[in-house]
Write an enzyme that holds these catalytic residues in place. Structure first.
Site, mmCIF file in Angstrom:
data_model
loop_
_atom_site.group_PDB
_atom_site.id
_atom_site.type_symbol
_atom_site.label_atom_id
_atom_site.label_comp_id
_atom_site.label_asym_id
_atom_site.label_seq_id
_atom_site.Cartn_x
_atom_site.Cartn_y
_atom_site.Cartn_z
ATOM 1 N N THR A 54 36.303 12.237 51.463
ATOM 2 C CA THR A 54 35.322 11.988 50.417
ATOM 3 C C THR A 54 34.506 13.257 50.227
ATOM 4 O O THR A 54 34.098 13.900 51.197
ATOM 5 C CB THR A 54 34.460 10.732 50.706
ATOM 6 O OG1 THR A 54 33.552 10.544 49.615
ATOM 7 C CG2 THR A 54 33.695 10.835 52.012
ATOM 8 N N GLU A 55 34.330 13.655 48.955
ATOM 9 C CA GLU A 55 33.890 15.025 48.690
ATOM 10 C C GLU A 55 32.452 15.294 49.099
ATOM 11 O O GLU A 55 32.022 16.445 49.111
ATOM 12 C CB GLU A 55 34.132 15.400 47.219
ATOM 13 C CG GLU A 55 33.493 14.492 46.211
ATOM 14 C CD GLU A 55 34.465 13.460 45.647
ATOM 15 O OE1 GLU A 55 35.238 12.900 46.445
ATOM 16 O OE2 GLU A 55 34.414 13.206 44.440
ATOM 17 N N ASN A 56 31.701 14.248 49.445
ATOM 18 C CA ASN A 56 30.346 14.489 49.928
ATOM 19 C C ASN A 56 30.287 14.792 51.419
ATOM 20 O O ASN A 56 29.213 14.758 52.005
ATOM 21 C CB ASN A 56 29.430 13.301 49.583
ATOM 22 C CG ASN A 56 29.937 11.992 50.127
ATOM 23 O OD1 ASN A 56 31.118 11.700 50.007
ATOM 24 N ND2 ASN A 56 29.067 11.200 50.711
ATOM 25 N N SER A 96 33.538 21.135 51.882
ATOM 26 C CA SER A 96 34.296 20.008 51.347
ATOM 27 C C SER A 96 35.093 20.430 50.119
ATOM 28 O O SER A 96 36.249 20.019 49.939
ATOM 29 C CB SER A 96 33.342 18.867 50.968
ATOM 30 O OG SER A 96 34.072 17.721 50.595
#
Lengths: 221, 236, 221, 236
Positions: A54-56, A96
């Protein structure tokens, strides 16, 4: 083939997610968008190990927590509460997107407002001038992940085809979509057309083409 | 089931091909993946382009790889260190090519390569010999040099501990270039002092997330380059 | 003023290091080059807290270890064994040079082969073609650290001035040096000349100018 | 003796000036430095340029700062989230400016700013509206957009624990943009759940080294934005 029968023909949303999940190889690193894409995680066959990014800032996203053990500091890119698997890793946003932009994510499943027959994707803006536009990580994902697949209903709720000759909404990326999973069919994007590789049970090619502005062909092996 | 673990360093480096670009972690002797380099020596690939901050010391590890004539070109910031004679001799004899890159530019080029960034601008080296032939551009009244991202076919790195999925932690300043090298290689090969179960490394302290690691081999008590150089060991 | 008396006149190398140390404000983040610069660390007054950065990935470099507790994985940029202080941090090379290039290091003390009167520094290459050149982090440091000071003997061992009108060796950076500490004087780099701000005990201005190719002036407050 | 600790959030943000560019950590509610933002609301600075992934939710934190009319411009990737009405309303009314930046480009621009890199090339947004007016360039047959490094006067971030020197560790995905924001601001102001002695954080696990931190304030049990929004709290 009346419009009113559309709901009962073809795959359900959960089926679309399952179709995608079954195509994900063991060991893949996968990023999931919001909507049908996020349903994919729960459909991975038990004998495959798939790692969700997840990009966070988390590699190794696990299923949602019990409602009483939600942690406000542990969310996914859709801002929902999540868990982390054994063997997860946290990192900052720049790292990320090193993973994303640098081509380290194997597969990304995204929703779509429109996909064109050459694989252009529009999924971030309606193009209206007064509402604040929002892009998030969508453009980074389509630019950085080689294998972009789209999970979407074949038409909008009003029956308008989402698979078009040329996108009318602002683009997220040009020629980025590899495969499209809808309630009616699974299609590969080729140089010339969208090639149908599978039809939903009880659905025939003409039925799908009638609901598709883009040109469809049958994929030949 | 994800399984990145190989039984031996030889297995892990078996497919490194002639002419490959290979990032090798380490700064001087600290963090040098000696067992992987020795396996590469045994393996036989030649005409390699090797990226490392230095060029090795004595007659082990990277220096030995160079001594065997297997490296066509070094990309580094500091090719001569105390105890380093192999590269300087070959260089003077015209037997090896050198691309000299300032240390911070080298680290940033490798990170950029791993990050999908093809080029960036840096103030480092402006007006010097190392900027000759490079494009420059002025931003806000200051001159910068354009540098390219650097990617590679393989990275050979050493870490302290890996988990089954490939999450890594390092040991003190042995960390140095290895985390960015892991990002920039198509195939990153890791030697770890130990490989533990998934979950045995706290997700908050992982330095290299598993997505950057392709192969691992456990080397329980790795050779220390500095000790080998001090006792004049040669390899093979 | 004969050449043979040069060794006994002026400051010793340790004095140069002390002069620099006394000018470093409490709380500074400092990177030290090899040679006289690395002697600065031991000269910081006890009532000041100065944090040393070494570009191979450590903030909070401590003094050298006892010979029997050297750790091969804990070295500084000069490849010497070091220790880490309480409150140190390790990081990778790209982050280390974020600190340098991004202007986060307060002061860097470097050695020099030549410094020109406009602050050009040459300290990485003799310019000969056959020996392998080596640059390390010198160019990054002078490009990224705003306050660059040089610690050097005023002349080479052969008596040739190191402070020149224009450098003959390949440059490390242009107009980067702020202050020069030698065995004979402390000088600020100004637009016009090197301004002497302090002379070593028993050394007069003419004595220094005779050993300096660059033009010297006396700094006026 | 290094002393970065301030007694109150109000002390720590006292000198933020009108027109300042302020990086604010957090992704949605996770990692949002609520007490520092509320201190900035109390402090009065206006015409701020604020950088955050979003624009806050409900009527607390960043949303409250915007609601008070103190933000002239937002630089963000996703200005509308569930429960976010303040920014969208002001934007529709033409009362606030928006610079929309893809999320990864935003993170990279902030890192570049902190790293002394004035510009870099990225494949993100090529061929889209967000690349309009931007310089493009082809490397190896692929088109890229040039993006500029982003620096700021101040950063406001939250961490889990800080040591006396300013080394920081974070809590899960609350880390998000904060480490790169700490790099890119002239003055980085941190609220930490706890501030401990130097040496009480293992040097191997530090995420933000002390060199990037200027001021710290201990906020023992920080308010949680998500809980405040859920219970319809407004600030002030």
């Amino acid at each position: 083939m009346s419009n009113t029968s559309q709901e009962v023909l073809g795959w359900e949303r959960a089926d679309i997610a399952l179709n995608i999940a079954l195509d994900i190889p063991d060991g893949s690193i996968v990023n999931l968008g919001i909507g049908i894409p996020e349903m994919v995680a729960a459909c991975i066959p038990a004998d495959r190990e798939v790692i969700f990014h997840t990009e966070n800032g988390l590699l190794g996203m696990g299923p949602p927590p019990d409602p009483d053990s939600e942690d406000p500091e542990l969310i996914n890119a859709g801002k929902r509460h999540i868990t982390a698997i054994q063997g997860a890793a946290y990192f900052h946003h720049a790292d990320s997107f090193v993973m994303i932009r640098g081509g380290h994510i194997d597969l990304c499943v995204l929703g779509a407002m429109e996909v064109s027959e050459n694989g252009d994707l529009a999924n971030w803006s309606m193009g209206s001038d007064d509402a604040a536009p929002a892009v998030g990580g969508a453009m980074d994902l389509v630019a950085g992940v080689e294998n972009i697949v789209v999970a979407t209903m074949h038409c909008t709720r009003k029956g308008r085809p989402k698979l078009v000759r040329s996108c009318s909404y602002p683009l997220t990326g040009i020629g980025v979509v590899r495969r499209i999973y809808t309630d009616l069919a699974i299609m590969d994007v080729s140089a010339q057309s969208l090639e149908v590789i599978r039809l939903a049970p009880g659905i025939d090619f003409d039925y799908v083409q009638q609901r598709t502005e883009a040109e469809l062909t049958i994929k030949t092996a | 089931m994800i399984n990145k673990q190989h039984d031996t360093p030889a297995d892990a480096v078996a497919d490194i091909f002639d002419g490959a670009t290979v990032l090798i972690g380490g700064f001087g002797a600290a963090g040098s993946p000696i067992e992987l380099i020795h396996a590469l020596i045994d393996q036989g690939a030649s005409d390699l382009i090797v990226v490392n901050n230095n060029t090795g010391s004595g007659h082990v590890g990277l220096a030995a790889l160079i001594e065997q004539g297997r490296v066509a070109k070094m990309i580094c910031s500091f090719p001569r260190t105390a105890g380093s004679t192999v590269f300087p001799d070959k260089y003077q004899a015209g037997e090896i090519e050198l691309e000299l890159v300032p240390q911070g530019t080298l680290a940033e080029r490798i990170r950029a390569g791993g990050a999908g960034i093809p080029a960036f601008y840096t103030p480092t080296s402006v007006g010097t010999e190392l900027a000759q032939g490079k494009e420059t551009r002025t931003f806000d009244g200051r001159e910068y040099v354009m540098e390219y991202g650097l990617t590679a076919d393989f990275a050979l790195i050493k870490c302290l501990r890996a988990d089954r999925l490939g999450n890594l932690i390092y040991n003190k300043t042995a960390r140095n270039f290895s985390p960015v090298m892991a990002m920039a290689a198509k195939t990153t090969i890791v030697q770890a002092d130990s490989i533990v179960a998934a979950g045995d490394i706290d997700p908050e302290v992982v330095v290299t997330p598993a997505v950057f690691v392709n192969r691992m081999v456990e080397v329980g008590e790795p050779l220390q380059e500095s000790a080998m150089v001090a006792s004049s060991v040669s390899y093979p």
